[in-house]
Write a protein that holds these residues in place. Sequence first.
Motif, PDB file in Angstrom:
ATOM      1  N   ASN A 132      46.647  42.889 -15.501  1.00  0.00           N
ATOM      2  CA  ASN A 132      47.473  42.286 -14.455  1.00  0.00           C
ATOM      3  C   ASN A 132      47.643  43.144 -13.210  1.00  0.00           C
ATOM      4  N   TYR A 133      47.517  44.473 -13.350  1.00  0.00           N
ATOM      5  CA  TYR A 133      47.812  45.310 -12.172  1.00  0.00           C
ATOM      6  C   TYR A 133      46.794  45.129 -11.043  1.00  0.00           C
ATOM      7  N   ARG A 134      45.609  44.594 -11.379  1.00  0.00           N
ATOM      8  CA  ARG A 134      44.676  44.251 -10.304  1.00  0.00           C
ATOM      9  C   ARG A 134      45.307  43.280  -9.316  1.00  0.00           C
ATOM     10  N   LEU A 170      52.196  56.768 -17.051  1.00  0.00           N
ATOM     11  CA  LEU A 170      53.122  57.527 -17.898  1.00  0.00           C
ATOM     12  C   LEU A 170      54.354  56.707 -18.256  1.00  0.00           C
ATOM     13  N   GLN A 171      54.707  56.741 -19.521  1.00  0.00           N
ATOM     14  CA  GLN A 171      55.959  56.148 -20.004  1.00  0.00           C
ATOM     15  C   GLN A 171      56.646  57.174 -20.909  1.00  0.00           C
ATOM     16  N   ASP A 172      57.895  56.890 -21.308  1.00  0.00           N
ATOM     17  CA  ASP A 172      58.595  57.904 -22.128  1.00  0.00           C
ATOM     18  C   ASP A 172      59.307  57.337 -23.351  1.00  0.00           C
ATOM     19  N   GLY A 204      44.773  53.004 -25.425  1.00  0.00           N
ATOM     20  CA  GLY A 204      44.456  51.586 -25.230  1.00  0.00           C
ATOM     21  C   GLY A 204      45.545  50.845 -24.487  1.00  0.00           C
ATOM     22  N   ASP A 205      46.795  51.256 -24.706  1.00  0.00           N
ATOM     23  CA  ASP A 205      47.935  50.557 -24.118  1.00  0.00           C
ATOM     24  C   ASP A 205      48.014  50.810 -22.615  1.00  0.00           C
ATOM     25  N   LEU A 206      47.917  52.078 -22.235  1.00  0.00           N
ATOM     26  CA  LEU A 206      48.090  52.453 -20.833  1.00  0.00           C
ATOM     27  C   LEU A 206      46.775  52.919 -20.202  1.00  0.00           C
ATOM     28  N   ALA A 223      43.831  51.966 -20.832  1.00  0.00           N
ATOM     29  CA  ALA A 223      42.953  50.827 -20.511  1.00  0.00           C
ATOM     30  C   ALA A 223      43.242  50.305 -19.110  1.00  0.00           C
ATOM     31  N   HIS A 224      44.524  50.267 -18.740  1.00  0.00           N
ATOM     32  CA  HIS A 224      44.875  49.779 -17.397  1.00  0.00           C
ATOM     33  C   HIS A 224      44.271  50.673 -16.306  1.00  0.00           C
ATOM     34  N   ILE A 225      44.405  51.983 -16.470  1.00  0.00           N
ATOM     35  CA  ILE A 225      43.946  52.845 -15.371  1.00  0.00           C
ATOM     36  C   ILE A 225      42.424  52.968 -15.345  1.00  0.00           C
TER      37      ILE A 225
HETATM   38  C1  SOE Z   1      53.848  49.003 -23.212  1.00  0.00           C
HETATM   39  O1  SOE Z   1      53.599  50.324 -23.136  1.00  0.00           O
HETATM   40  C2  SOE Z   1      53.419  48.124 -22.031  1.00  0.00           C
HETATM   41  O2  SOE Z   1      54.088  46.928 -22.292  1.00  0.00           O
HETATM   42  C3  SOE Z   1      51.932  47.819 -21.939  1.00  0.00           C
HETATM   43  O3  SOE Z   1      51.439  47.285 -23.126  1.00  0.00           O
HETATM   44  C4  SOE Z   1      51.701  46.872 -20.782  1.00  0.00           C
HETATM   45  O4  SOE Z   1      50.345  46.562 -20.650  1.00  0.00           O
HETATM   46  C5  SOE Z   1      52.227  47.541 -19.513  1.00  0.00           C
HETATM   47  O5  SOE Z   1      52.069  46.681 -18.425  1.00  0.00           O
HETATM   48  C6  SOE Z   1      53.669  47.887 -19.661  1.00  0.00           C
HETATM   49  O6  SOE Z   1      53.856  48.680 -20.805  1.00  0.00           O
END
Ligand code: SOE
Length: 378
Positions: free
Chosen positions: A127-129, A157-159, A183-185, A187-189
């Motif tokens: 979706n970030y595209r 980065l998340q926490d 894979g969660d984050l 993959a997006h970058i």
């Molecule tokens: C969880 O880390 C998450 O929900 C990801 O799976 C989403 O793709 C991201 O947009 C927000 O964080």
Amino acid sequence: MVGYAFMGAAHSQGWRTVGRVFDLPLRPAMNAVCGRNRDAVAAAAARHGWAAAETDWRRLLDRDDVQLVDICTPGDSHAEIAVAALEAGKHVLCEKPLANSVAEAEAMAAAAGTARAGGRVAMVGFNYRRTPAVALARRMIRDGRIGTLRHVRASYLQDWLVDPEAPLTWRLRRDQAGSGALGDLGAHIVDLAQYLAGERLTGVSAVTGTFVRERPLPSGGRGTVTVDDAALFTGRFASGALASFEASRVAAGRKNALRIELNGERGSLAFDLERLNELSFHDQTEPAVAAGFRRILVTEPGHPYLKAWWPPGHGLGYEHTFVHQARDLVHAVAAGTEPAPSFADGLQVQRVLAAVEASAAGNCAYTPVSPAVADFPT
Ligand code: SOE
């Protein structure tokens, strides 16, 4: 739609809103949502605006009023649902990462290829595209505003896993999620870097780490974490440009901090999701005395997606990326054209993730992304 948790809610928001904001060639109807728990899925249907609730996703494939299946489940069910839906003649939108393994992603891309012949389309939910500033960056890079690419620097980065007592949910289980922060984050970058660069990564060197090995199980007791908490890697693009990536769910204080910067011989572009209505641009061709990064407020009607929204300066947010995703998919369905990112694109990201894991297992050994695919579909 299959699944109705965080991503299901976000996708529902997109489907609910898209036809009210954009002029579309087809009008989406939210006919059925599916989940295993009858009461919970009925409540989700009422909350998110779905006309009916099903408890078996196969029922969706039998329904004539379902022409598109939106998959918002954990990764371990993506391949089975997507392949069956495509074979049943449905269009498919599938959340990222496309699958839990390269083999699954290959099967999905093959099914999407076959379905294309019958006019069905399949898209991955990167979706970030669809953030207007990111889409503008892509346009500026295509227009040559930063020239030949030298570097990409990306971090997400998340926490929420800093707390050692955070529960061991499906996202921390390899059998269900495939990998962790990677894979969660990551993959997006990886997708964003390749999308913006307009080219593919050809190889990577990686380290990954899991800092909290045991966590409380939601059902009681403790269980073993089988995925990474963080993944760091460098990469090389087909052109020779270099990239660095950092994906972590244990970066204290960072909630959903996605940043990407690209440096070219004529300039640089930088995006920060925490300031998602802005894009930073430095034009290296300007006289040095006045040059420097400047902030483009990406809210003009001439900017991607924005003509349909609010007057300049009013700004959009995270949820709008899902509205834009729905818009672009509806256009692809109507035109019968391959949506981007396609399942082939999702497969290629999966191959990068696999190369990262192989490199980390080999103590950071440089690992080619195989097979080599240099061409990027435009
Ligand atoms: C969880 O880390 C998450 O929900 C990801 O799976 C989403 O793709 C991201 O947009 C927000 O964080």
